[in-house]
Design a protein around this motif. Structure first.
Motif, PDB file in Angstrom:
ATOM      1  N   TRP A 118       0.820  -1.214   0.000  1.00  0.00           N
ATOM      2  CA  TRP A 118       0.000   0.000   0.000  1.00  0.00           C
ATOM      3  C   TRP A 118       0.856   1.268   0.000  1.00  0.00           C
ATOM      4  N   VAL A 119       1.979   1.230   0.709  1.00  0.00           N
ATOM      5  CA  VAL A 119       2.845   2.409   0.772  1.00  0.00           C
ATOM      6  C   VAL A 119       3.635   2.571  -0.528  1.00  0.00           C
ATOM      7  N   ALA A 120       4.290   1.497  -0.968  1.00  0.00           N
ATOM      8  CA  ALA A 120       5.223   1.601  -2.089  1.00  0.00           C
ATOM      9  C   ALA A 120       4.533   1.632  -3.446  1.00  0.00           C
ATOM     10  N   ALA A 266      19.242   7.895   0.901  1.00  0.00           N
ATOM     11  CA  ALA A 266      19.037   8.772  -0.261  1.00  0.00           C
ATOM     12  C   ALA A 266      17.571   9.161  -0.395  1.00  0.00           C
ATOM     13  N   ILE A 267      16.669   8.195  -0.214  1.00  0.00           N
ATOM     14  CA  ILE A 267      15.233   8.471  -0.335  1.00  0.00           C
ATOM     15  C   ILE A 267      14.775   9.418   0.765  1.00  0.00           C
ATOM     16  N   GLY A 268      15.216   9.171   1.986  1.00  0.00           N
ATOM     17  CA  GLY A 268      14.815  10.039   3.090  1.00  0.00           C
ATOM     18  C   GLY A 268      15.422  11.416   3.011  1.00  0.00           C
ATOM     19  N   GLY A 269      16.646  11.500   2.473  1.00  0.00           N
ATOM     20  CA  GLY A 269      17.323  12.794   2.402  1.00  0.00           C
ATOM     21  C   GLY A 269      16.812  13.685   1.288  1.00  0.00           C
ATOM     22  N   ASN A 270      16.585  13.095   0.102  1.00  0.00           N
ATOM     23  CA  ASN A 270      16.096  13.882  -1.037  1.00  0.00           C
ATOM     24  C   ASN A 270      15.451  12.922  -2.028  1.00  0.00           C
ATOM     25  N   ALA A 272      13.492  13.367  -4.665  1.00  0.00           N
ATOM     26  CA  ALA A 272      13.607  13.699  -6.086  1.00  0.00           C
ATOM     27  C   ALA A 272      14.994  13.351  -6.620  1.00  0.00           C
ATOM     28  N   ALA A 273      16.022  13.677  -5.848  1.00  0.00           N
ATOM     29  CA  ALA A 273      17.388  13.365  -6.282  1.00  0.00           C
ATOM     30  C   ALA A 273      17.600  11.855  -6.349  1.00  0.00           C
ATOM     31  N   ALA A 274      17.018  11.121  -5.404  1.00  0.00           N
ATOM     32  CA  ALA A 274      17.147   9.661  -5.415  1.00  0.00           C
ATOM     33  C   ALA A 274      16.513   9.074  -6.667  1.00  0.00           C
ATOM     34  N   GLN A 275      15.359   9.592  -7.059  1.00  0.00           N
ATOM     35  CA  GLN A 275      14.687   9.103  -8.258  1.00  0.00           C
ATOM     36  C   GLN A 275      15.504   9.405  -9.507  1.00  0.00           C
ATOM     37  N   LEU A 276      16.072  10.614  -9.555  1.00  0.00           N
ATOM     38  CA  LEU A 276      16.892  10.992 -10.703  1.00  0.00           C
ATOM     39  C   LEU A 276      18.182  10.183 -10.777  1.00  0.00           C
ATOM     40  N   SER A 277      18.635   9.693  -9.621  1.00  0.00           N
ATOM     41  CA  SER A 277      19.866   8.900  -9.571  1.00  0.00           C
ATOM     42  C   SER A 277      19.637   7.435  -9.912  1.00  0.00           C
ATOM     43  N   GLY A 278      18.398   7.076 -10.171  1.00  0.00           N
ATOM     44  CA  GLY A 278      18.102   5.707 -10.557  1.00  0.00           C
ATOM     45  C   GLY A 278      17.758   4.772  -9.418  1.00  0.00           C
ATOM     46  N   ARG A 280      15.536   2.654  -7.148  1.00  0.00           N
ATOM     47  CA  ARG A 280      14.204   2.052  -7.321  1.00  0.00           C
ATOM     48  C   ARG A 280      13.407   2.295  -6.043  1.00  0.00           C
ATOM     49  N   VAL A 281      12.779   3.453  -5.988  1.00  0.00           N
ATOM     50  CA  VAL A 281      12.145   3.941  -4.767  1.00  0.00           C
ATOM     51  C   VAL A 281      11.048   2.996  -4.287  1.00  0.00           C
TER      52      VAL A 281
END
Length: 394
Positions: A118-120, A266-270, A272-278, A280-281
């Motif tokens: 449900w979250v992801a 990376a996800i918790g810190g930023n 958008a940047a994590a997504q751009l870095s590839g 898999r959120v």
């Protein structure tokens, strides 16, 4: 001037990172004085380890959830549900004790899959999903137990939280095996700390002076060996402490040195940047909650083994204690910051305060007030510290 500025910055960062440890020492000293030394008696130190082990286990999973920018309000209910499933199989159904343990873990993993989905993949905020989970899993606990408590568990099951390892190397009024285990742990810590220091130097990173490093290492070793002596002179090494130590070591490695750990930060810190870095959120978020379900099931087994029963109301408010441990231990409300060790120190602070107030005969309502104030001050300090750092950078 540059050297002085670098030294000042290094001392400031060291003080900030060690502040929680200093606070812990002061709180222990405070309650030791108020309880006339009873807090640090061998019997109470050993009982403290067993009594709050399940909160520390939950805090390991919770700090990863918080670093990823989420929250989990359902872990107390999951503790109750996993313990209930185990009790129905072992106590009511007559299954071997290890079947109950495996069933509890399987239940926790299913819970993790449910909430992670449900979250992801659906995109519902974790606060809402786990709030619903808190109600859902508590209701399932009532259904599984048919609104009645089940007890007792067989001795092998209860040993998970109540047992001790002692007498393996003979005894001289204390347990030699316990001292050996802790001695090896201290040696491992010293070697790891030294190698980490050398690695930082090889990358031209700032480190504390060698005399300060030696003093810090010696102080840590002294505190650890003192703790070892306390439990060695009581009944030996608690089984649950072995479980907890293994989890702390494993998850410290995972958060610091694995791809999954780096992606969580990376996800918790930023995001958008994590997504751009590839990164898999969705996959990482799913694994965060799968892991939380697993650790909640371990806590459920430990708690039910400790009480030798499964109760419909078990695990009530455990999620708040675990969350408080993480924030007191330095995790940031906004995510991206926190450590397993910090969460453990935060959990120990909560444990010492609760145990100390119990020894003093403080009523439960006052204990809740004190815990709430400590949590508020910890989060307030984190916010103030960030604003001050931002102002300094600007």
């Amino acid at each position: 001037m540059t050297t002085i500025a670098n030294l000042k910055d290094l001392m400031t960062r060291n003080l900030r990172s060690s502040g929680i440890v200093v606070a812990f020492v002061l709180i222990v000293a405070f309650f030791t004085a108020l309880t006339d030394g009873l807090l640090l008696s061998p019997r109470n130190v050993s009982n403290l380890t067993q009594q709050y082990s399940y909160i520390l286990i939950l805090a390991i999973g919770m700090v990863i959830v918080i670093i990823g920018g989420h929250i989990d309000l359902s872990v107390g209910s999951v503790v109750a549900l996993t313990g209930a499933v185990s009790a129905v199989l072992v106590i009511k159904g007559g299954a071997p004790w290890w079947v109950g343990v495996l069933a509890a873990i399987a239940t926790g993993l299913l819970v993790g899959v449910w909430q992670g989905f449900w979250v992801a993949y659906v995109g519902i905020p974790a606060f809402i999903v786990t709030l619903a989970g808190m109600l859902l899993f508590r209701g399932l606990t009532y259904i599984v137990l048919d609104n009645v408590s089940l007890s007792p568990f067989p001795g092998e099951y209860s040993t998970i939280a109540q047992g001790f390892v002692n007498g393996l190397l003979g005894g001289y009024g204390y347990d030699t095996f316990t001292l050996l285990v802790f001695g090896l742990a201290v040696l491992g810590y010293a070697v790891a700390a030294y190698r980490n220091r050398r690695a930082k130097l090889s990358y031209n990173q700032d480190v504390e002076a060698m005399p300060l490093f030696v003093v810090k290492t010696v102080l840590v070793a002294a505190v650890v060996m003192w703790f070892a002596w306390q439990i060695a002179t009581y009944r030996g090494l608690p089984v649950v402490l072995i479980i907890l130590a293994a989890l702390i070591l494993a998850y410290s490695m995972i958060t610091k040195h694995s791809i999954f750990g780096r992606h969580v930060y990376a996800i918790g810190g930023n995001l958008a940047a994590a997504q751009l870095s590839g990164v898999r959120v969705k996959r990482v978020n799913f694994l965060i909650f799968l892991n939380m379900g697993f650790l909640a099931s371990i806590a459920g087994v430990v708690f039910s083994a400790r009480s030798s029963s499964a109760q419909p109301g078990a695990g009530n408010m455990f999620e708040l204690d675990a969350i408080a441990a993480c924030f007191i231990g330095g995790a940031a409300v906004t995510g991206g910051v926190g450590t397993v060790v910090g969460a453990m120190v935060g959990g120990l602070i909560m444990a010492v305060m609760s145990n100390g107030m119990q020894l003093m005969g403080v009523d439960q309502s006052t204990q809740q007030v004190v815990k709430g104030l400590v949590l508020l001050l910890a989060v307030g300090y984190d916010i103030w510290n960030k604003k001050r750092s931002g102002a300094r950078t600007a």
